[in-house]
Motif scaffolding. Structure first.
Motif, PDB file in Angstrom:
ATOM      1  N   ILE A  98       6.139   6.472  13.429  1.00 36.16           N
ATOM      2  CA  ILE A  98       4.864   6.007  12.867  1.00 36.16           C
ATOM      3  C   ILE A  98       4.256   6.999  11.866  1.00 36.16           C
ATOM      4  O   ILE A  98       3.842   6.584  10.768  1.00 36.16           O
ATOM      5  CB  ILE A  98       3.853   5.696  13.990  1.00 36.16           C
ATOM      6  N   PRO A  99       4.187   8.307  12.158  1.00 39.32           N
ATOM      7  CA  PRO A  99       3.581   9.226  11.173  1.00 39.32           C
ATOM      8  C   PRO A  99       4.281   9.209   9.819  1.00 39.32           C
ATOM      9  O   PRO A  99       3.630   9.449   8.787  1.00 39.32           O
ATOM     10  CB  PRO A  99       3.713  10.596  11.849  1.00 39.32           C
ATOM     11  N   GLN A 100       5.578   8.910   9.797  1.00 40.66           N
ATOM     12  CA  GLN A 100       6.319   8.886   8.534  1.00 40.66           C
ATOM     13  C   GLN A 100       6.078   7.610   7.736  1.00 40.66           C
ATOM     14  O   GLN A 100       6.437   7.539   6.556  1.00 40.66           O
ATOM     15  CB  GLN A 100       7.817   9.022   8.805  1.00 40.66           C
ATOM     16  N   ILE A 105       2.829   3.122   3.485  1.00 46.68           N
ATOM     17  CA  ILE A 105       1.875   2.013   3.646  1.00 46.68           C
ATOM     18  C   ILE A 105       0.676   2.228   2.730  1.00 46.68           C
ATOM     19  O   ILE A 105       0.240   1.304   2.017  1.00 46.68           O
ATOM     20  CB  ILE A 105       1.416   1.895   5.108  1.00 46.68           C
ATOM     21  N   LYS A 106       0.142   3.430   2.737  1.00 44.13           N
ATOM     22  CA  LYS A 106      -1.013   3.745   1.891  1.00 44.13           C
ATOM     23  C   LYS A 106      -0.670   3.581   0.413  1.00 44.13           C
ATOM     24  O   LYS A 106      -1.465   3.033  -0.362  1.00 44.13           O
ATOM     25  CB  LYS A 106      -1.485   5.173   2.172  1.00 44.13           C
ATOM     26  N   GLN A 115       0.298  -9.370  -4.489  1.00 49.25           N
ATOM     27  CA  GLN A 115       1.583  -9.675  -3.884  1.00 49.25           C
ATOM     28  C   GLN A 115       2.005  -8.562  -2.930  1.00 49.25           C
ATOM     29  O   GLN A 115       2.431  -8.825  -1.798  1.00 49.25           O
ATOM     30  CB  GLN A 115       2.650  -9.862  -4.965  1.00 49.25           C
ATOM     31  N   VAL A 116       1.888  -7.324  -3.387  1.00 47.12           N
ATOM     32  CA  VAL A 116       2.285  -6.181  -2.563  1.00 47.12           C
ATOM     33  C   VAL A 116       1.393  -6.068  -1.334  1.00 47.12           C
ATOM     34  O   VAL A 116       1.875  -5.802  -0.223  1.00 47.12           O
ATOM     35  CB  VAL A 116       2.230  -4.882  -3.390  1.00 47.12           C
ATOM     36  N   ILE A 117       0.096  -6.292  -1.499  1.00 46.20           N
ATOM     37  CA  ILE A 117      -0.824  -6.203  -0.364  1.00 46.20           C
ATOM     38  C   ILE A 117      -0.497  -7.263   0.686  1.00 46.20           C
ATOM     39  O   ILE A 117      -0.468  -6.973   1.888  1.00 46.20           O
ATOM     40  CB  ILE A 117      -2.284  -6.332  -0.834  1.00 46.20           C
ATOM     41  N   ILE A 145      -5.462   3.665   5.907  1.00 42.76           N
ATOM     42  CA  ILE A 145      -4.955   2.307   5.714  1.00 42.76           C
ATOM     43  C   ILE A 145      -6.048   1.316   5.323  1.00 42.76           C
ATOM     44  O   ILE A 145      -5.828   0.437   4.484  1.00 42.76           O
ATOM     45  CB  ILE A 145      -4.269   1.816   7.014  1.00 42.76           C
ATOM     46  N   LEU A 146      -7.242   1.457   5.899  1.00 42.96           N
ATOM     47  CA  LEU A 146      -8.243   0.398   5.807  1.00 42.96           C
ATOM     48  C   LEU A 146      -9.125   0.380   4.555  1.00 42.96           C
ATOM     49  O   LEU A 146      -9.678  -0.685   4.238  1.00 42.96           O
ATOM     50  CB  LEU A 146      -9.156   0.438   7.044  1.00 42.96           C
TER      51      LEU A 146
END
Length: 209
Positions: A98-100, A105-106, A115-117, A145-146
């Motif tokens: 997960i940390p990697q 993701i960001k 499209q990417v989102i 992320i948010l």
């Protein structure tokens, strides 16, 4: 996978001219859809020595997540399909990685490309349910992320003719963000809601309400 060493091939043509590749008689060129339908990482691994369950997840899963930024076929398709296949078969190998996955993701969300989102949101929904404790492991990374989701949260597309085709294809970005936040809350443990609310003040709990 065995890689054959390059042998002595035919001489290259002089100048910048390249020999035109001739299709075999009766050959039918596959369409984009046919290529997509016929590819999975699981199927690809059948032709190699290593099965997908035995792959090094610390190497390959972040590599596929890096591909979320791709917008050109077939690269974007290979990345997306690779992620879903590895999440489906990863089980206890996913949590330690997960940390990697956070920076890829960001980076994908930071492109602010719809499209990417949309693709990334569907991946996040799969990620939180892929293995035990993954949802809770994502909570400390909500601040990375948010923020982009907060920008697009209320951006619902309506075609104006009474039919929203983006909803039928699950490409309505506002709805996908809502679904993703609800998945985060359901699988993120006791502190998930308060952390979501801190980053996205307009979010309403799907559990408390």
């Amino acid at each position: 996978m065995v890689v054959e060493e390059a042998g002595c091939g035919p001489a290259k043509p002089a100048g910048n001219r390249r020999p035109q590749k001739q299709e075999p008689l009766g050959h039918v060129k596959k369409t984009k859809q046919q290529v997509s339908d016929g590819f999975t990482v699981k199927a690809m691994m059948k032709n190699t020595v290593v099965e997908i369950e035995k792959l090094d997840y610390h190497y390959y899963l972040p590599l596929f997540f890096d591909g979320l930024c791709e917008m050109t076929f077939p690269y974007e398709f290979f990345a997306r399909q690779g992620i879903h296949d590895m999440l489906e078969h990863g089980e206890n190998k996913i949590l330690p990685v997960i940390p990697q996955l956070i920076i890829p993701i960001k980076n994908a969300l930071s492109l602010r490309n719809r499209q990417v989102i949309c693709i990334t949101l569907k991946v996040l929904q799969h990620l939180v349910v892929s293995a035990d404790m993954v949802g809770e492991a994502l909570v400390p990374y909500y601040r990375q992320i948010l923020p982009v989701l907060n920008i697009f949260k209320n951006m619902n597309v309506n075609s104006g003719d009474g039919i929203d085709y983006s909803q039928q294809k699950r490409e309505n970005i506002g709805d996908l963000i809502q679904e993703t936040l609800e998945a985060f809350e359901r699988y993120g443990g006791e502190t998930a809601y308060i952390n979501i609310k801190y980053m996205i003040p307009t979010y309403q709990s799907c559990i408390l309400n």
